[in-house]
Motif scaffolding. Structure first.
Motif, PDB file in Angstrom:
ATOM      1  N   UNK A  52       0.832  -1.211   0.000  1.00  0.00           N
ATOM      2  CA  UNK A  52       0.000   0.000   0.000  1.00  0.00           C
ATOM      3  C   UNK A  52       0.863   1.258   0.000  1.00  0.00           C
ATOM      4  N   UNK A  53       2.126   1.132   0.453  1.00  0.00           N
ATOM      5  CA  UNK A  53       3.125   2.212   0.446  1.00  0.00           C
ATOM      6  C   UNK A  53       2.802   3.370   1.398  1.00  0.00           C
ATOM      7  N   UNK A  54       2.027   3.090   2.460  1.00  0.00           N
ATOM      8  CA  UNK A  54       1.818   4.138   3.472  1.00  0.00           C
ATOM      9  C   UNK A  54       3.093   4.384   4.279  1.00  0.00           C
ATOM     10  N   UNK A  55       3.916   3.339   4.384  1.00  0.00           N
ATOM     11  CA  UNK A  55       5.083   3.433   5.266  1.00  0.00           C
ATOM     12  C   UNK A  55       6.183   4.326   4.694  1.00  0.00           C
ATOM     13  N   UNK A  56       6.473   4.210   3.406  1.00  0.00           N
ATOM     14  CA  UNK A  56       7.648   4.892   2.842  1.00  0.00           C
ATOM     15  C   UNK A  56       7.653   6.408   3.069  1.00  0.00           C
ATOM     16  N   UNK A  57       6.536   7.125   2.772  1.00  0.00           N
ATOM     17  CA  UNK A  57       6.605   8.590   2.946  1.00  0.00           C
ATOM     18  C   UNK A  57       6.671   9.058   4.397  1.00  0.00           C
ATOM     19  N   UNK A  58       6.265   8.233   5.372  1.00  0.00           N
ATOM     20  CA  UNK A  58       6.297   8.706   6.771  1.00  0.00           C
ATOM     21  C   UNK A  58       7.658   8.484   7.418  1.00  0.00           C
ATOM     22  N   UNK A  59       8.517   7.746   6.756  1.00  0.00           N
ATOM     23  CA  UNK A  59       9.860   7.551   7.326  1.00  0.00           C
ATOM     24  C   UNK A  59      10.583   8.890   7.368  1.00  0.00           C
ATOM     25  N   UNK A  62      15.507   7.960   5.185  1.00  0.00           N
ATOM     26  CA  UNK A  62      15.330   7.345   3.860  1.00  0.00           C
ATOM     27  C   UNK A  62      15.595   5.848   4.005  1.00  0.00           C
ATOM     28  N   UNK A  63      14.925   5.247   5.010  1.00  0.00           N
ATOM     29  CA  UNK A  63      15.241   3.862   5.359  1.00  0.00           C
ATOM     30  C   UNK A  63      14.318   2.840   4.688  1.00  0.00           C
ATOM     31  N   UNK A  64      13.312   3.349   3.934  1.00  0.00           N
ATOM     32  CA  UNK A  64      12.417   2.415   3.238  1.00  0.00           C
ATOM     33  C   UNK A  64      12.578   2.654   1.727  1.00  0.00           C
ATOM     34  N   UNK A  65      13.466   1.908   1.083  1.00  0.00           N
ATOM     35  CA  UNK A  65      13.666   2.108  -0.351  1.00  0.00           C
ATOM     36  C   UNK A  65      12.468   1.603  -1.154  1.00  0.00           C
ATOM     37  N   UNK A  66      12.084   2.369  -2.169  1.00  0.00           N
ATOM     38  CA  UNK A  66      10.967   1.980  -3.042  1.00  0.00           C
ATOM     39  C   UNK A  66      11.516   1.852  -4.461  1.00  0.00           C
ATOM     40  N   UNK A  67      11.239   0.697  -5.089  1.00  0.00           N
ATOM     41  CA  UNK A  67      11.723   0.500  -6.455  1.00  0.00           C
ATOM     42  C   UNK A  67      10.585  -0.062  -7.297  1.00  0.00           C
ATOM     43  N   UNK A  85       6.793   3.871  11.040  1.00  0.00           N
ATOM     44  CA  UNK A  85       6.336   2.989   9.953  1.00  0.00           C
ATOM     45  C   UNK A  85       5.477   1.850  10.501  1.00  0.00           C
ATOM     46  N   UNK A  86       5.882   1.299  11.654  1.00  0.00           N
ATOM     47  CA  UNK A  86       5.127   0.193  12.249  1.00  0.00           C
ATOM     48  C   UNK A  86       3.757   0.673  12.707  1.00  0.00           C
ATOM     49  N   UNK A  89       1.409   1.172   9.538  1.00  0.00           N
ATOM     50  CA  UNK A  89       1.107   0.009   8.696  1.00  0.00           C
ATOM     51  C   UNK A  89      -0.234  -0.620   9.117  1.00  0.00           C
ATOM     52  N   UNK A  90      -1.245  -0.691   8.203  1.00  0.00           N
ATOM     53  CA  UNK A  90      -2.548  -1.252   8.578  1.00  0.00           C
ATOM     54  C   UNK A  90      -2.551  -2.784   8.608  1.00  0.00           C
ATOM     55  N   UNK A  91      -1.470  -3.423   8.145  1.00  0.00           N
ATOM     56  CA  UNK A  91      -1.487  -4.875   7.965  1.00  0.00           C
ATOM     57  C   UNK A  91      -0.499  -5.628   8.859  1.00  0.00           C
ATOM     58  N   UNK A  92       0.024  -4.912   9.889  1.00  0.00           N
ATOM     59  CA  UNK A  92       0.987  -5.517  10.808  1.00  0.00           C
ATOM     60  C   UNK A  92       2.175  -6.144  10.078  1.00  0.00           C
ATOM     61  N   UNK A  93       2.533  -5.525   8.983  1.00  0.00           N
ATOM     62  CA  UNK A  93       3.647  -6.055   8.198  1.00  0.00           C
ATOM     63  C   UNK A  93       5.004  -5.546   8.687  1.00  0.00           C
ATOM     64  N   UNK A  94       4.958  -4.639   9.699  1.00  0.00           N
ATOM     65  CA  UNK A  94       6.211  -4.148  10.278  1.00  0.00           C
ATOM     66  C   UNK A  94       6.140  -4.377  11.787  1.00  0.00           C
ATOM     67  N   UNK A  95       7.119  -5.075  12.295  1.00  0.00           N
ATOM     68  CA  UNK A  95       7.148  -5.354  13.726  1.00  0.00           C
ATOM     69  C   UNK A  95       8.408  -4.733  14.316  1.00  0.00           C
ATOM     70  N   UNK A  96       8.268  -4.087  15.482  1.00  0.00           N
ATOM     71  CA  UNK A  96       9.441  -3.487  16.106  1.00  0.00           C
ATOM     72  C   UNK A  96      10.074  -4.508  17.050  1.00  0.00           C
ATOM     73  N   UNK A  97      11.378  -4.714  16.848  1.00  0.00           N
ATOM     74  CA  UNK A  97      12.113  -5.653  17.678  1.00  0.00           C
ATOM     75  C   UNK A  97      13.092  -4.859  18.559  1.00  0.00           C
TER      76      UNK A  97
END
Lengths: 100, 395
Positions: A52-59, A62-67, A85-86, A89-97
């Protein structure tokens, strides 16, 4: 004389420090691995990602490369682990460790 | 031919600003310096100069805007007094460490509290370690002359430091005296155009100003800054010599008035020097060997030159228009005594506090100080190390 920020290091004598620490160049933050500061690390779960690319612009860096319209795995050289970014993300696709 | 006029100190500095036509002036009014931005605003409104005046909401903002404009590449100044300077405290350090040659017309006034609008030097002395060059003026003429030299000193490639030009609040700033002004074209030729090597608005060279310096860089940065302050010594003297050629008036680190054979010398800053000179003339007429060393440049501090200038005297009185609250004297006293110690000049020294909050300093007061010094040396008088002049006291 062309200016190169990499010529100024933690070994430079005071005579080689620029006046007022001025930096006579642009985009020099690329030369500094600020990801070293990180205390929490985002983990990308590709199988849950819908691109969905919601994460890239909120970083904030520049840690989320888009290609080609797809986000790739994190570039941790600059990631400080803020976790925005976490949160977004609406889909829990990013988890903070914890930890680097 | 110089132009003869009659101006107050504030008018004199404003006229110097008009002749220089700097690029940007952010300022906030505070007594007794308010007239300076007022006069400059009139010059701008009348079309005499095209300085960009920024009305700011505080002195903290005034110095912040000055830092920003100077980093952008503009020739900048501001004016303030007393608590206004205190509110700039953080940005004074930023201006100096970023090596920005901003000029500040300071009209010396006591700091609160108790609140007081009259002259003493507690404001600029509080800022003595901020990294600014500090030049003090005895009268309106010197306020004008010193301001015209400020940019030549601060913008010099060996220096690149901000410069504070100080004059005594009300005594100098509001009293009208005769003055000799330079023609506009002579000022323009002397001050010259400001062409910084590096500046933020230069599209051809991206630049960052004021980056974070971690412990591995901070000390080296401070060392480079203090070396610039040392180099300012020669620049101040050379600019003074060049200005002397233009005007016939002499400018060094200090003025020595009848000190050549003096047994007793008063070291003083600002308008009080004029009062002390009158005392010297009266006592010289009685055959007393007395003199005045009027300190013009306090930052950088001319320690070797002062020690050499007073080394043949029998006793020296250092007069501070500022209480140091170190419980043993004022700032000028501390620095002069350190200079004498380093130069192995072991003579009698007393550190007087005078004129706080606009308290009168009279010719008779200066004569009493000389009398103290003579009595001290002759063993006929005991003088405490750190007396107050003109203080009401019991017993």
């Amino acid at each position: 004389m062309s200016f190169d920020i990499k010529n100024i290091t933690e070994k430079s004598p005071w005579q080689d420090i620029t006046e007022g620490n001025h930096i006579y160049d642009g985009g020099t933050s690329r030369d500094f691995n600020t990801g070293e500061w990180r205390t929490d690390t985002p983990v990308f779960k590709k199988e849950l990602c819908t691109q969905c690319l919601l994460c890239a612009p909120v970083c904030p860096d520049s840690s989320i490369p888009v290609k080609d319209g797809e986000r790739l795995d994190f570039d941790l050289d600059y990631c400080k682990g803020c976790g925005i970014c976490a949160q977004v993300c609406p889909f829990n696709a990013i988890e903070m460790r914890e930890g680097k | 031919m110089a132009i003869r006029d009659r101006l107050s100190g504030n008018e004199a500095v404003s006229y110097a600003i008009k002749q220089i036509n700097p690029d940007v002036m952010p300022a906030f009014p505070i007594t007794p310096s308010t007239e300076i931005p007022q006069y400059v605003s009139s010059y701008i409104a009348n079309g005499a100069i095209d300085t960009e005046f920024i009305p700011v909401e505080s002195e903290h903002s005034a110095m912040s805007a000055a830092v920003g404009a100077s980093a952008a590449g503009a020739r900048v100044l501001t004016a303030t007094s007393s608590c206004g300077l205190a509110l700039m405290f953080e940005e004074l350090y930023v201006a100096a460490s970023n090596r920005l040659p901003i000029a500040l017309a300071l009209v010396n006034r006591a700091l609160s509290g108790p609140i007081n609008i009259n002259c003493d030097h507690s404001d600029s002395m509080g800022a003595r370690d901020t990294g600014w060059i500090q030049i003090y003026s005895e009268n309106n003429q010197e306020a004008y002359d010193n301001f015209l030299q400020a940019y030549r000193i601060g913008e010099h490639p060996d220096v690149h430091l901000p410069v504070m030009v100080c004059q005594d609040g009300f005594i100098t700033s509001h009293a009208v005296e005769n003055i000799e002004l330079l023609e506009d074209e002579k000022v323009k030729a002397f001050v010259g155009d400001y062409e910084p090597d590096h500046y933020l608005l230069n599209a051809k060279e991206p630049m960052a100003v004021g980056p974070y310096a971690v412990s591995n860089y901070y000390m080296e940065t401070k060392k480079a800054q203090t070396e610039a302050m040392k180099r300012a010594r020669d620049v101040i003297l050379n600019v003074g010599k060049e200005y002397e050629k233009l005007t016939g008036r002499t400018f060094g680190f200090f003025e020595e008035y009848r000190t050549e054979d003096a047994d007793y010398i008063i070291i003083i800053i600002g308008s009080g020097a004029g009062t002390t000179k009158e005392a010297v003339d009266r006592l010289r007429a009685e055959g007393k060997k007395v003199g005045v060393l009027k300190l013009r440049v306090f930052r950088p501090f001319p320690e070797e030159e002062i020690a050499a200038a007073v080394k043949n005297a029998k006793a020296v009185a250092i007069l501070d228009r500022c209480e140091g609250f170190n419980a043993h004297g004022g700032p000028v006293g501390a620095e002069v005594m350190a200079a004498l110690y380093q130069a192995r000049v072991h003579i009698e020294v007393r550190n007087y506090i005078y004129g706080l909050g606009g308290r009168d300093y009279r010719v008779e007061d200066a004569m009493d100080v000389f009398d103290d010094l003579e009595g001290l040396v002759n063993g006929t008088k005991e003088v405490e190390l750190y007396p107050y002049i003109g203080l009401r006291a019991k017993g």
